[in-house]
Design a protein around this motif. Structure first.
Motif, PDB file in Angstrom:
ATOM      1  N   ILE A   1      48.197  42.658  46.061  1.00 60.86           N
ATOM      2  CA  ILE A   1      47.664  43.821  47.187  1.00 60.86           C
ATOM      3  C   ILE A   1      46.691  43.000  47.963  1.00 60.86           C
ATOM      4  O   ILE A   1      45.866  42.437  47.345  1.00 60.86           O
ATOM      5  N   ALA A   2      46.812  42.951  49.218  1.00 60.29           N
ATOM      6  CA  ALA A   2      45.808  42.184  50.014  1.00 60.29           C
ATOM      7  C   ALA A   2      45.277  43.152  50.853  1.00 60.29           C
ATOM      8  O   ALA A   2      45.960  44.219  51.628  1.00 60.29           O
ATOM      9  N   VAL A   3      44.006  42.928  51.406  1.00 59.23           N
ATOM     10  CA  VAL A   3      43.198  43.907  52.180  1.00 59.23           C
ATOM     11  C   VAL A   3      42.449  43.068  53.143  1.00 59.23           C
ATOM     12  O   VAL A   3      41.918  42.090  52.872  1.00 59.23           O
ATOM     13  N   ARG A   4      42.380  43.718  54.454  1.00 59.17           N
ATOM     14  CA  ARG A   4      41.669  42.916  55.488  1.00 59.17           C
ATOM     15  C   ARG A   4      39.889  43.088  55.247  1.00 59.17           C
ATOM     16  O   ARG A   4      39.585  44.002  54.519  1.00 59.17           O
ATOM     17  N   ASN A   5      39.391  42.182  55.235  1.00 58.50           N
ATOM     18  CA  ASN A   5      37.877  41.919  55.216  1.00 58.50           C
ATOM     19  C   ASN A   5      37.117  43.131  55.543  1.00 58.50           C
ATOM     20  O   ASN A   5      36.214  43.470  55.094  1.00 58.50           O
TER      21      ASN A   5
ATOM     22  N   TYR B  21      38.391  29.837  45.648  1.00 56.82           N
ATOM     23  CA  TYR B  21      38.711  31.116  45.156  1.00 56.82           C
ATOM     24  C   TYR B  21      37.991  32.158  45.585  1.00 56.82           C
ATOM     25  O   TYR B  21      38.744  33.348  46.105  1.00 56.82           O
ATOM     26  N   THR B  22      36.863  32.086  46.106  1.00 57.16           N
ATOM     27  CA  THR B  22      35.945  33.495  46.318  1.00 57.16           C
ATOM     28  C   THR B  22      36.318  33.597  47.877  1.00 57.16           C
ATOM     29  O   THR B  22      36.137  34.874  48.224  1.00 57.16           O
ATOM     30  N   SER B  23      36.966  32.841  48.614  1.00 61.94           N
ATOM     31  CA  SER B  23      37.221  33.200  49.971  1.00 61.94           C
ATOM     32  C   SER B  23      38.667  33.870  50.184  1.00 61.94           C
ATOM     33  O   SER B  23      38.894  34.275  51.307  1.00 61.94           O
ATOM     34  N   ALA B  24      39.465  33.476  48.995  1.00 59.61           N
ATOM     35  CA  ALA B  24      40.640  34.255  49.177  1.00 59.61           C
ATOM     36  C   ALA B  24      41.124  35.386  48.307  1.00 59.61           C
ATOM     37  O   ALA B  24      41.781  36.194  48.487  1.00 59.61           O
ATOM     38  N   VAL B  25      40.131  35.604  47.399  1.00 58.38           N
ATOM     39  CA  VAL B  25      40.344  36.464  46.119  1.00 58.38           C
ATOM     40  C   VAL B  25      39.049  37.317  45.898  1.00 58.38           C
ATOM     41  O   VAL B  25      38.025  36.747  45.776  1.00 58.38           O
ATOM     42  N   LYS B  26      39.072  38.708  45.853  1.00 59.70           N
ATOM     43  CA  LYS B  26      38.055  39.527  45.763  1.00 59.70           C
ATOM     44  C   LYS B  26      37.585  39.422  44.486  1.00 59.70           C
ATOM     45  O   LYS B  26      38.184  39.730  43.399  1.00 59.70           O
ATOM     46  N   SER B  27      36.288  39.283  44.377  1.00 59.88           N
ATOM     47  CA  SER B  27      35.516  38.939  42.730  1.00 59.88           C
ATOM     48  C   SER B  27      35.558  40.586  42.349  1.00 59.88           C
ATOM     49  O   SER B  27      35.280  41.570  42.924  1.00 59.88           O
ATOM     50  N   ILE B  28      35.872  40.705  41.004  1.00 58.06           N
ATOM     51  CA  ILE B  28      35.794  42.262  40.482  1.00 58.06           C
ATOM     52  C   ILE B  28      34.298  42.365  40.185  1.00 58.06           C
ATOM     53  O   ILE B  28      33.641  41.605  39.670  1.00 58.06           O
TER      54      ILE B  28
ATOM     55  N   ASP C  34      45.519  44.158  36.976  1.00 59.05           N
ATOM     56  CA  ASP C  34      44.482  42.865  36.811  1.00 59.05           C
ATOM     57  C   ASP C  34      44.422  42.021  38.256  1.00 59.05           C
ATOM     58  O   ASP C  34      45.146  41.934  38.918  1.00 59.05           O
ATOM     59  N   GLN C  35      43.131  41.373  38.486  1.00 58.44           N
ATOM     60  CA  GLN C  35      43.036  40.598  39.405  1.00 58.44           C
ATOM     61  C   GLN C  35      43.644  39.085  39.191  1.00 58.44           C
ATOM     62  O   GLN C  35      43.769  38.974  37.971  1.00 58.44           O
ATOM     63  N   LEU C  36      44.145  38.601  40.186  1.00 61.33           N
ATOM     64  CA  LEU C  36      44.430  36.943  40.043  1.00 61.33           C
ATOM     65  C   LEU C  36      43.380  36.030  39.539  1.00 61.33           C
ATOM     66  O   LEU C  36      42.192  36.253  40.198  1.00 61.33           O
ATOM     67  N   THR C  37      43.446  35.430  38.462  1.00 62.40           N
ATOM     68  CA  THR C  37      42.302  34.795  37.867  1.00 62.40           C
ATOM     69  C   THR C  37      42.170  33.463  38.710  1.00 62.40           C
ATOM     70  O   THR C  37      43.238  33.220  39.361  1.00 62.40           O
ATOM     71  N   GLU C  38      40.962  32.940  38.428  1.00 67.55           N
ATOM     72  CA  GLU C  38      40.862  31.767  38.989  1.00 67.55           C
ATOM     73  C   GLU C  38      41.723  30.631  38.820  1.00 67.55           C
ATOM     74  O   GLU C  38      42.246  29.838  39.492  1.00 67.55           O
ATOM     75  N   LYS C  39      42.126  30.382  37.318  1.00 70.96           N
ATOM     76  CA  LYS C  39      43.271  29.756  36.959  1.00 70.96           C
ATOM     77  C   LYS C  39      44.490  29.910  37.953  1.00 70.96           C
ATOM     78  O   LYS C  39      45.287  28.934  37.884  1.00 70.96           O
TER      79      LYS C  39
ATOM     80  N   GLN D  74      44.312  42.345  44.114  1.00 68.91           N
ATOM     81  CA  GLN D  74      44.790  42.422  42.810  1.00 68.91           C
ATOM     82  C   GLN D  74      46.164  41.859  42.701  1.00 68.91           C
ATOM     83  O   GLN D  74      47.032  41.900  43.726  1.00 68.91           O
ATOM     84  N   VAL D  75      46.647  41.624  41.468  1.00 64.97           N
ATOM     85  CA  VAL D  75      48.047  41.337  41.333  1.00 64.97           C
ATOM     86  C   VAL D  75      48.911  42.624  41.368  1.00 64.97           C
ATOM     87  O   VAL D  75      48.198  43.565  40.599  1.00 64.97           O
ATOM     88  N   TYR D  76      49.801  42.833  41.908  1.00 66.29           N
ATOM     89  CA  TYR D  76      50.617  44.121  41.823  1.00 66.29           C
ATOM     90  C   TYR D  76      51.804  44.101  41.005  1.00 66.29           C
ATOM     91  O   TYR D  76      52.062  45.074  40.041  1.00 66.29           O
ATOM     92  N   VAL D  77      52.790  42.889  41.147  1.00 61.72           N
ATOM     93  CA  VAL D  77      53.869  42.880  40.282  1.00 61.72           C
ATOM     94  C   VAL D  77      53.402  41.171  39.515  1.00 61.72           C
ATOM     95  O   VAL D  77      53.649  40.340  40.247  1.00 61.72           O
ATOM     96  N   LYS D  78      53.390  41.243  38.225  1.00 59.81           N
ATOM     97  CA  LYS D  78      52.925  39.869  37.618  1.00 59.81           C
ATOM     98  C   LYS D  78      54.254  39.084  37.171  1.00 59.81           C
ATOM     99  O   LYS D  78      54.163  37.737  36.948  1.00 59.81           O
ATOM    100  N   SER D  79      55.273  39.752  36.902  1.00 61.96           N
ATOM    101  CA  SER D  79      56.488  39.008  36.692  1.00 61.96           C
ATOM    102  C   SER D  79      57.208  38.179  37.847  1.00 61.96           C
ATOM    103  O   SER D  79      56.890  38.691  38.982  1.00 61.96           O
ATOM    104  N   PRO D  80      58.003  37.198  37.886  1.00 68.03           N
ATOM    105  CA  PRO D  80      58.366  36.486  38.867  1.00 68.03           C
ATOM    106  C   PRO D  80      59.357  37.205  39.715  1.00 68.03           C
ATOM    107  O   PRO D  80      59.960  38.617  39.188  1.00 68.03           O
ATOM    108  N   LEU D  81      59.612  36.970  40.699  1.00 63.94           N
ATOM    109  CA  LEU D  81      60.691  37.500  41.785  1.00 63.94           C
ATOM    110  C   LEU D  81      61.829  36.774  41.808  1.00 63.94           C
ATOM    111  O   LEU D  81      61.695  35.454  41.810  1.00 63.94           O
ATOM    112  N   ILE D  82      63.120  37.315  41.460  1.00 66.23           N
ATOM    113  CA  ILE D  82      64.141  36.448  41.329  1.00 66.23           C
ATOM    114  C   ILE D  82      64.989  36.592  42.579  1.00 66.23           C
ATOM    115  O   ILE D  82      65.348  37.465  43.086  1.00 66.23           O
TER     116      ILE D  82
END
Length: 283
Positions: free
Chosen positions: A189-193, A276-283, A250-255, A78-86
């Motif tokens: 947010i990243a999780v071990r497989n 995409y599917t090897s790096a991002v968990k499908s919802i 929300d999840q990081l979209t494929e785009k 999932q995306v945790y903070v969607k705004s840019p980091l300054i």
């Protein structure tokens, strides 16, 4: 009770996690969520995911994506903070550097190889039209290490989240020359497989709890005072930070994934692209 280990930087972005832990929100859902502060940042957390020292990491998008392309057995859930980091670009308070142009071909203090502080140095160099093959790095591990490096002139500038470094600017230890925002959502947010396979329901419940909290975080009474007090920051700085920081549920979209990965590839930060599917968990 399911025990899950989680790691993140000791910064204001992660206060929602601490409030949930302190309020027993996870424990009431039969999850023992054990938090570890990692001041060294993303490079260290990538190593912790690889070694099984943590199950979850709240981590910079560019850092974990780079490490997943290099074989880290984890997925973005999932995306945790969607705004840019300054990112503030800092020099020693008494240095002779005045502008970004002055920093070309100088040495950069970074927390670790593969850290956000290193990867954003490439982004900044590209923005300035510099030759990225000329970038030189000094590993300093933490902000305190950067203070020593810039003060002792073993490095010339340091990029870090601008509000966490602002007390050093206010005291005159650092001087901020410019800002460099990330051109993508800053934290995921990243999780071990292995954990995704073993404890899918626990991971789903953790997301449900944190998402409920982040969706209402700005509405918490006097939250600006709470954040300022906990992280020793000025309330007006926190009010500024809260005004443009947006959490995500929300999840990081494929785009979005393709856009980030393409930018990292062009910058030479990653050597190969992944599906995409090897790096991002499908919802």
């Amino acid at each position: 009770m399911t025990t899950i280990k989680i790691a993140g930087v000791p910064e204001h972005f992660n206060l929602p996690w601490h409030l949930c832990i302190e309020n027993d929100a996870f424990r009431n859902a039969t999850i023992d969520l054990q938090w570890t502060n990692v001041p060294e940042g993303t490079g260290k957390m990538c190593q912790m995911l690889r070694n099984g020292e943590t199950d979850i990491a709240v981590i910079l998008t560019e850092g974990i994506l780079k490490d997943i392309t290099a074989g880290n057995p984890s997925k973005i859930i999932q995306v945790y903070v969607k705004s840019p980091l300054i990112w503030g670009i800092h020099v020693a308070g008494k240095s002779n550097f005045k502008t970004l142009k002055d920093l070309e071909n100088t040495k950069i203090a970074i927390s670790r190889l593969g850290s956000g502080s290193q990867l954003m140095a490439f982004v900044n160099a590209k923005n300035q039209g510099w030759n990225t093959t000329n970038l030189q790095f000094e590993i300093v591990n933490t902000i305190d290490g950067a203070v020593d490096a810039l003060t002792n002139k073993t490095a010339d500038y340091f990029m870090w989240e601008r509000f966490m470094t602002k007390p050093f600017v206010d005291s005159g230890v650092f001087r901020k020359i410019a800002d460099c925002p990330t051109p993508w959502p800053c934290f995921v947010i990243a999780v071990r497989n292995e954990i995704l396979e073993k404890h899918p329901k626990a991971i789903d419940k953790i997301l449900e709890i944190i998402n409920h909290n982040t969706s209402k975080f700005k509405e918490i009474l006097s939250i600006d005072k709470t954040v300022a007090s906990r992280y020793n920051l000025k309330i007006e700085d926190i009010q500024d930070w809260l005004s443009f920081t947006e959490w995500s549920q929300d999840q990081l979209t494929e785009k979005e994934f393709a856009n980030i990965q393409n930018q990292l590839f062009k910058l030479g930060i990653i050597e190969q692209k992944v599906n995409y599917t090897s790096a991002v968990k499908s919802i």
